[in-house]
Design a protein around this motif. Sequence first.
Motif, short mmCIF file in Angstrom:
data_model
loop_
_atom_site.label_atom_id
_atom_site.label_comp_id
_atom_site.label_asym_id
_atom_site.label_seq_id
_atom_site.Cartn_x
_atom_site.Cartn_y
_atom_site.Cartn_z
N THR A 29 -16.55 -1.48 9.62
CA THR A 29 -16.04 -0.84 10.94
C THR A 29 -14.97 0.42 10.56
O THR A 29 -14.20 0.46 9.46
CB THR A 29 -15.14 -1.74 11.85
N GLN A 30 -14.83 1.52 11.43
CA GLN A 30 -13.83 2.52 11.20
C GLN A 30 -12.54 1.94 11.08
O GLN A 30 -11.84 2.41 10.08
CB GLN A 30 -14.10 3.42 12.22
N PRO A 31 -11.95 1.02 11.89
CA PRO A 31 -10.80 0.36 11.78
C PRO A 31 -10.40 -0.21 10.54
O PRO A 31 -9.28 -0.12 9.80
CB PRO A 31 -10.49 -0.56 13.06
N SER A 32 -11.40 -0.68 9.90
CA SER A 32 -11.41 -1.42 8.48
C SER A 32 -11.11 -0.24 7.25
O SER A 32 -10.29 -0.54 6.64
CB SER A 32 -12.71 -2.20 7.96
N VAL A 33 -11.84 0.90 7.45
CA VAL A 33 -11.56 1.94 6.65
C VAL A 33 -10.16 2.55 6.68
O VAL A 33 -9.43 2.77 5.89
CB VAL A 33 -12.64 3.04 7.01
N SER A 34 -9.57 2.65 7.98
CA SER A 34 -8.32 3.13 8.25
C SER A 34 -7.29 2.17 7.75
O SER A 34 -6.39 2.60 7.04
CB SER A 34 -8.08 3.39 9.82
N TYR A 35 -7.59 0.96 8.07
CA TYR A 35 -6.40 -0.16 7.31
C TYR A 35 -6.42 -0.09 6.02
O TYR A 35 -5.34 -0.14 5.41
CB TYR A 35 -6.80 -1.33 8.01
N ALA A 36 -7.61 0.05 5.27
CA ALA A 36 -7.64 -0.11 3.91
C ALA A 36 -6.73 1.24 3.22
O ALA A 36 -6.16 1.09 2.38
CB ALA A 36 -8.99 -0.21 3.49
N LEU A 37 -7.08 2.32 3.73
CA LEU A 37 -6.77 3.57 3.30
C LEU A 37 -5.22 3.43 3.58
O LEU A 37 -4.35 3.97 2.57
CB LEU A 37 -7.15 4.68 4.04
N LYS A 38 -4.62 2.84 4.53
CA LYS A 38 -3.23 2.64 4.95
C LYS A 38 -2.54 1.79 3.80
O LYS A 38 -1.44 2.16 3.25
CB LYS A 38 -3.03 2.24 6.33
N GLN A 39 -3.20 0.84 3.32
CA GLN A 39 -2.75 -0.10 2.49
C GLN A 39 -2.60 0.51 0.90
O GLN A 39 -1.60 0.28 0.31
CB GLN A 39 -3.60 -1.55 2.38
N LEU A 40 -3.41 1.32 0.65
CA LEU A 40 -3.35 1.96 -0.47
C LEU A 40 -2.34 2.90 -0.58
O LEU A 40 -1.84 3.02 -1.52
CB LEU A 40 -4.89 2.65 -0.77
N GLU A 42 0.64 2.97 1.08
CA GLU A 42 1.65 2.18 1.20
C GLU A 42 1.82 1.56 -0.42
O GLU A 42 2.91 1.77 -0.80
CB GLU A 42 1.46 1.05 2.15
N ALA A 43 0.80 1.28 -1.00
CA ALA A 43 0.92 0.60 -2.32
C ALA A 43 1.50 1.98 -3.18
O ALA A 43 2.27 1.72 -4.09
CB ALA A 43 -0.18 -0.14 -2.63
N LEU A 44 0.70 3.07 -3.14
CA LEU A 44 0.87 3.99 -4.21
C LEU A 44 2.47 4.76 -3.58
O LEU A 44 2.88 5.71 -4.61
CB LEU A 44 -0.28 5.06 -4.00
N GLY A 45 2.70 4.59 -2.41
CA GLY A 45 3.83 5.48 -1.70
C GLY A 45 3.74 6.94 -1.83
O GLY A 45 4.35 7.81 -1.77
N GLU A 61 -2.31 15.13 -3.90
CA GLU A 61 -2.05 13.60 -4.63
C GLU A 61 -3.55 13.09 -4.54
O GLU A 61 -4.09 12.47 -5.41
CB GLU A 61 -1.00 12.79 -4.19
N GLY A 62 -4.30 13.09 -3.32
CA GLY A 62 -5.59 12.66 -3.11
C GLY A 62 -6.42 13.05 -4.15
O GLY A 62 -7.26 12.39 -4.61
N ARG A 63 -6.82 14.40 -4.17
CA ARG A 63 -7.38 15.19 -5.11
C ARG A 63 -7.31 14.73 -6.53
O ARG A 63 -8.21 14.53 -7.20
CB ARG A 63 -7.29 16.54 -4.82
N ALA A 64 -6.02 14.55 -7.01
CA ALA A 64 -5.72 14.14 -8.17
C ALA A 64 -6.14 12.77 -8.51
O ALA A 64 -6.83 12.49 -9.64
CB ALA A 64 -4.26 14.18 -8.39
#
Length: 300
Positions: A29-40, A42-45, A61-64
Amino acid sequence: MMNLEWYRIFLHTARQLNLTKAAQELHITQPSVSYALKQLEEALGLTLFHRLPKGVELTEEGRALLGYVEQSFAVLDSAQKHLQNLKQLSEGEIRIGASDSLIKHLLLPQLNAFHKDYPGIRIRLSHGRTPDITRRLKEGEIDCALVHMPMDDPQLNIRTLAVLEDCFVVGEAYQAHAERPLTAKELAELPLILLSPGSSTRVFVEQWFAARGLTVKPDIELGSIDLLAEFAKLGYGAAFISRSFVQEELRDGKLRELRLEDPLPARSIGFAVRRDRKLSAAAEGFVRMLQDGHGQPRPT
């Protein structure tokens, strides 16, 4: 601790630049994608995507990060393909140990059949006497081995692969001795051509003579079955050899078999693997081929 699935979702999103399309591609689902990206993030800061009205855009930073993630998943894909090839016996290797004579006369026909079916498997052969081959097997230097039996080792699983019938053979110079059965004492008085000390074959024949109260000292000691047969043909004495290894010479009359009043017992050749070690897919494939009945000695 990073979640590999987060990076997989990041990769698909970075390629699609749209959360809904990434979700469809990933079958989530799209919310699952959004949630996973948010978690990543937050983990990376760090912020990895700019959220736009019609999709997303990678930050610096995303391109790197994308370059590293692409490389990482490419390596994982290669690893999965390699493992699949190993499973299907398209790649891999098998390490086998045996004596030179067993490699030539017993193992080679089976290896030829295996190599024909699985040409991508690399076959590594090492030769030596049974005690040395057994040591290498237990130390993990080889996967499996052909060994002379009997052998009782709790570390090894050994099954009978073939039965060999031994004999003494002579050339034309000693053909008169092939006219009648000989006693062990008469045989011991002939010039004997035996394998070098320490080999299982040498121990076997010495024990056979010893059981009849005889100690033998060979005139010629050699490390090759082919040389044993050659010296016998040239008239140097009686060579102790497995009958199936010289069947052509016996059929052509280049060698004659000496008949004995007390026949030699048959010997077994075993196929050994370690009990505590899982074989590679390639080695398991070779073992299956032998177990299916292809591991028979050449007819005598």
